[in-house]
Design a protein around this motif. Structure first.
Motif, PDB file in Angstrom:
ATOM      1  N   ARG A   1       0.898  -1.287  -0.102  1.00 32.11           N
ATOM      2  CA  ARG A   1       0.001   0.015  -0.003  1.00 32.11           C
ATOM      3  C   ARG A   1       0.827   1.138  -0.022  1.00 32.11           C
ATOM      4  O   ARG A   1       1.823   1.314   0.797  1.00 32.11           O
ATOM      5  N   GLU A   2       0.519   2.249  -0.864  1.00 31.01           N
ATOM      6  CA  GLU A   2       1.352   3.599  -0.964  1.00 31.01           C
ATOM      7  C   GLU A   2       0.348   4.677  -0.611  1.00 31.01           C
ATOM      8  O   GLU A   2      -0.802   4.602  -1.017  1.00 31.01           O
ATOM      9  N   ARG A   3       0.880   5.557   0.111  1.00 32.08           N
ATOM     10  CA  ARG A   3       0.027   6.780   0.465  1.00 32.08           C
ATOM     11  C   ARG A   3       1.004   8.257   0.365  1.00 32.08           C
ATOM     12  O   ARG A   3       2.229   7.956   0.716  1.00 32.08           O
ATOM     13  N   ASP A   4       0.360   9.095  -0.446  1.00 27.48           N
ATOM     14  CA  ASP A   4       1.314  10.294  -0.795  1.00 27.48           C
ATOM     15  C   ASP A   4       0.980  11.184   0.666  1.00 27.48           C
ATOM     16  O   ASP A   4      -0.345  11.342   0.916  1.00 27.48           O
ATOM     17  N   THR A   5       2.069  11.608   1.262  1.00 30.66           N
ATOM     18  CA  THR A   5       1.896  12.551   2.503  1.00 30.66           C
ATOM     19  C   THR A   5       2.702  13.822   2.319  1.00 30.66           C
ATOM     20  O   THR A   5       3.413  13.936   1.531  1.00 30.66           O
ATOM     21  N   PRO A   6       2.183  14.574   2.854  1.00 35.46           N
ATOM     22  CA  PRO A   6       3.027  15.898   2.771  1.00 35.46           C
ATOM     23  C   PRO A   6       4.355  15.871   3.011  1.00 35.46           C
ATOM     24  O   PRO A   6       5.313  16.487   2.406  1.00 35.46           O
ATOM     25  N   GLU A   7       4.867  14.720   4.030  1.00 34.21           N
ATOM     26  CA  GLU A   7       6.286  14.343   4.108  1.00 34.21           C
ATOM     27  C   GLU A   7       6.926  13.633   2.874  1.00 34.21           C
ATOM     28  O   GLU A   7       8.198  13.303   2.832  1.00 34.21           O
ATOM     29  N   GLY A   8       6.125  12.885   1.864  1.00 30.33           N
ATOM     30  CA  GLY A   8       6.656  12.199   0.922  1.00 30.33           C
ATOM     31  C   GLY A   8       5.970  10.812   0.933  1.00 30.33           C
ATOM     32  O   GLY A   8       4.992  10.734   1.554  1.00 30.33           O
ATOM     33  N   LEU A   9       6.097   9.776   0.140  1.00 28.30           N
ATOM     34  CA  LEU A   9       5.548   8.549  -0.113  1.00 28.30           C
ATOM     35  C   LEU A   9       5.815   7.473   1.263  1.00 28.30           C
ATOM     36  O   LEU A   9       6.927   7.395   1.506  1.00 28.30           O
ATOM     37  N   LEU A  10       4.780   7.175   1.781  1.00 24.89           N
ATOM     38  CA  LEU A  10       4.413   6.302   2.878  1.00 24.89           C
ATOM     39  C   LEU A  10       4.233   5.045   2.224  1.00 24.89           C
ATOM     40  O   LEU A  10       3.107   4.886   1.706  1.00 24.89           O
ATOM     41  N   VAL A  11       4.937   4.071   2.313  1.00 27.81           N
ATOM     42  CA  VAL A  11       4.488   2.609   1.809  1.00 27.81           C
ATOM     43  C   VAL A  11       4.635   1.538   2.958  1.00 27.81           C
ATOM     44  O   VAL A  11       5.514   1.627   4.089  1.00 27.81           O
ATOM     45  N   SER A  12       3.504   0.585   3.049  1.00 22.13           N
ATOM     46  CA  SER A  12       3.270  -0.394   4.063  1.00 22.13           C
ATOM     47  C   SER A  12       3.203  -1.590   3.085  1.00 22.13           C
ATOM     48  O   SER A  12       2.865  -1.791   2.165  1.00 22.13           O
ATOM     49  N   VAL A  13       4.304  -2.612   3.644  1.00 21.45           N
ATOM     50  CA  VAL A  13       4.099  -3.873   3.205  1.00 21.45           C
ATOM     51  C   VAL A  13       4.160  -5.032   4.144  1.00 21.45           C
ATOM     52  O   VAL A  13       4.524  -4.635   5.316  1.00 21.45           O
TER      53      VAL A  13
ATOM     54  N   ASP B   1       4.276  -8.717  -6.232  1.00 22.16           N
ATOM     55  CA  ASP B   1       5.319  -9.542  -6.176  1.00 22.16           C
ATOM     56  C   ASP B   1       6.664  -8.798  -5.504  1.00 22.16           C
ATOM     57  O   ASP B   1       6.509  -7.810  -5.260  1.00 22.16           O
ATOM     58  N   ALA B   2       7.567  -9.576  -5.677  1.00 19.91           N
ATOM     59  CA  ALA B   2       9.070  -8.957  -5.012  1.00 19.91           C
ATOM     60  C   ALA B   2       9.417  -7.800  -5.810  1.00 19.91           C
ATOM     61  O   ALA B   2       9.723  -6.923  -4.956  1.00 19.91           O
ATOM     62  N   GLN B   3       9.154  -7.942  -7.137  1.00 22.80           N
ATOM     63  CA  GLN B   3       9.903  -6.734  -7.718  1.00 22.80           C
ATOM     64  C   GLN B   3       8.811  -5.505  -7.655  1.00 22.80           C
ATOM     65  O   GLN B   3       9.572  -4.298  -7.451  1.00 22.80           O
ATOM     66  N   ALA B   4       7.514  -5.693  -7.783  1.00 23.49           N
ATOM     67  CA  ALA B   4       6.795  -4.460  -7.063  1.00 23.49           C
ATOM     68  C   ALA B   4       6.988  -3.744  -5.659  1.00 23.49           C
ATOM     69  O   ALA B   4       7.087  -2.652  -5.689  1.00 23.49           O
ATOM     70  N   VAL B   5       7.240  -4.600  -4.942  1.00 27.84           N
ATOM     71  CA  VAL B   5       7.793  -4.288  -3.506  1.00 27.84           C
ATOM     72  C   VAL B   5       8.853  -3.438  -3.643  1.00 27.84           C
ATOM     73  O   VAL B   5       9.173  -2.448  -2.876  1.00 27.84           O
ATOM     74  N   VAL B   6       9.996  -4.037  -4.084  1.00 31.39           N
ATOM     75  CA  VAL B   6      11.244  -3.222  -4.462  1.00 31.39           C
ATOM     76  C   VAL B   6      11.232  -1.919  -4.981  1.00 31.39           C
ATOM     77  O   VAL B   6      11.686  -1.063  -4.543  1.00 31.39           O
ATOM     78  N   ASP B   7      10.331  -1.769  -6.066  1.00 32.69           N
ATOM     79  CA  ASP B   7       9.999  -0.606  -6.697  1.00 32.69           C
ATOM     80  C   ASP B   7       9.518   0.364  -5.757  1.00 32.69           C
ATOM     81  O   ASP B   7       9.860   1.681  -5.966  1.00 32.69           O
TER      82      ASP B   7
ATOM     83  N   ARG C   1      11.044   3.997  -3.807  1.00 32.68           N
ATOM     84  CA  ARG C   1      10.640   5.313  -4.149  1.00 32.68           C
ATOM     85  C   ARG C   1       9.981   5.902  -2.890  1.00 32.68           C
ATOM     86  O   ARG C   1       9.563   6.962  -2.773  1.00 32.68           O
ATOM     87  N   ALA C   2      10.097   5.132  -1.792  1.00 32.17           N
ATOM     88  CA  ALA C   2       9.428   5.594  -0.556  1.00 32.17           C
ATOM     89  C   ALA C   2      10.189   6.511   0.235  1.00 32.17           C
ATOM     90  O   ALA C   2      11.231   6.581  -0.050  1.00 32.17           O
ATOM     91  N   THR C   3       9.654   7.310   1.082  1.00 34.31           N
ATOM     92  CA  THR C   3      10.181   8.166   1.926  1.00 34.31           C
ATOM     93  C   THR C   3      10.182   7.443   3.154  1.00 34.31           C
ATOM     94  O   THR C   3      11.415   7.543   4.036  1.00 34.31           O
ATOM     95  N   VAL C   4       9.222   6.746   3.570  1.00 36.18           N
ATOM     96  CA  VAL C   4       9.134   6.096   4.777  1.00 36.18           C
ATOM     97  C   VAL C   4       8.376   4.649   4.551  1.00 36.18           C
ATOM     98  O   VAL C   4       7.496   4.758   3.786  1.00 36.18           O
ATOM     99  N   ALA C   5       8.648   3.576   5.033  1.00 30.63           N
ATOM    100  CA  ALA C   5       8.151   2.338   4.972  1.00 30.63           C
ATOM    101  C   ALA C   5       8.110   1.516   6.273  1.00 30.63           C
ATOM    102  O   ALA C   5       8.813   1.616   7.208  1.00 30.63           O
ATOM    103  N   ASN C   6       6.957   0.756   6.523  1.00 28.21           N
ATOM    104  CA  ASN C   6       6.866  -0.332   7.366  1.00 28.21           C
ATOM    105  C   ASN C   6       6.711  -1.722   6.739  1.00 28.21           C
ATOM    106  O   ASN C   6       5.930  -1.590   5.684  1.00 28.21           O
ATOM    107  N   ILE C   7       7.306  -2.627   7.250  1.00 27.31           N
ATOM    108  CA  ILE C   7       7.481  -3.771   6.390  1.00 27.31           C
ATOM    109  C   ILE C   7       7.303  -4.946   7.633  1.00 27.31           C
ATOM    110  O   ILE C   7       7.935  -5.001   8.483  1.00 27.31           O
TER     111      ILE C   7
END
Length: 100
Positions: free
Chosen positions: A4-16, A49-55, A59-65
């Motif tokens: 899941r990706e979210r655009d935030t004022p601080e950048g792209l937040l990604v959760s996997v 899939d793995a490639q989509a997660v890596v991509d 690009r993320a600013t912050v991510a939780n995995i």
């Protein structure tokens, strides 16, 4: 994996997370990790899939995995350092912050 990706004022937040982690709560002493539908799932989440997660993580600013597979993908791609991965109540968890 759910991505899941979210655009935030601080950048792209990604959760996997690994799909089987969704809805689970992991605890280890004072540390509690809740893998909620609101944050990791929902209509905005995609099966990835793995490639989509890596991509997405590159690009993320912050991510939780969360989850064995999701964290393994991030480590194998050199995005997360194995030494920074936490084991929480039977699963693996990593956070990522890119300083750009």
């Amino acid at each position: 994996m759910l991505l899941r990706e979210r655009d935030t004022p601080e950048g792209l937040l990604v959760s996997v997370c690994d799909r089987d982690c969704l809805g689970e709560t992991y605890e280890d002493g004072p540390v509690s990790l809740e893998v909620t539908e609101e944050f990791y799932g929902g209509e905005e989440a995609d099966d990835a899939d793995a490639q989509a997660v890596v991509d997405s993580l590159t690009r993320a600013t912050v991510a939780n995995i969360v989850g064995e597979r999701a964290v393994e993908v991030a480590v194998d791609a050199g995005i997360v350092d194995e030494e920074s991965v936490l084991d929480v109540g039977g699963t693996r968890h990593a956070q990522l912050l890119w300083m750009r």
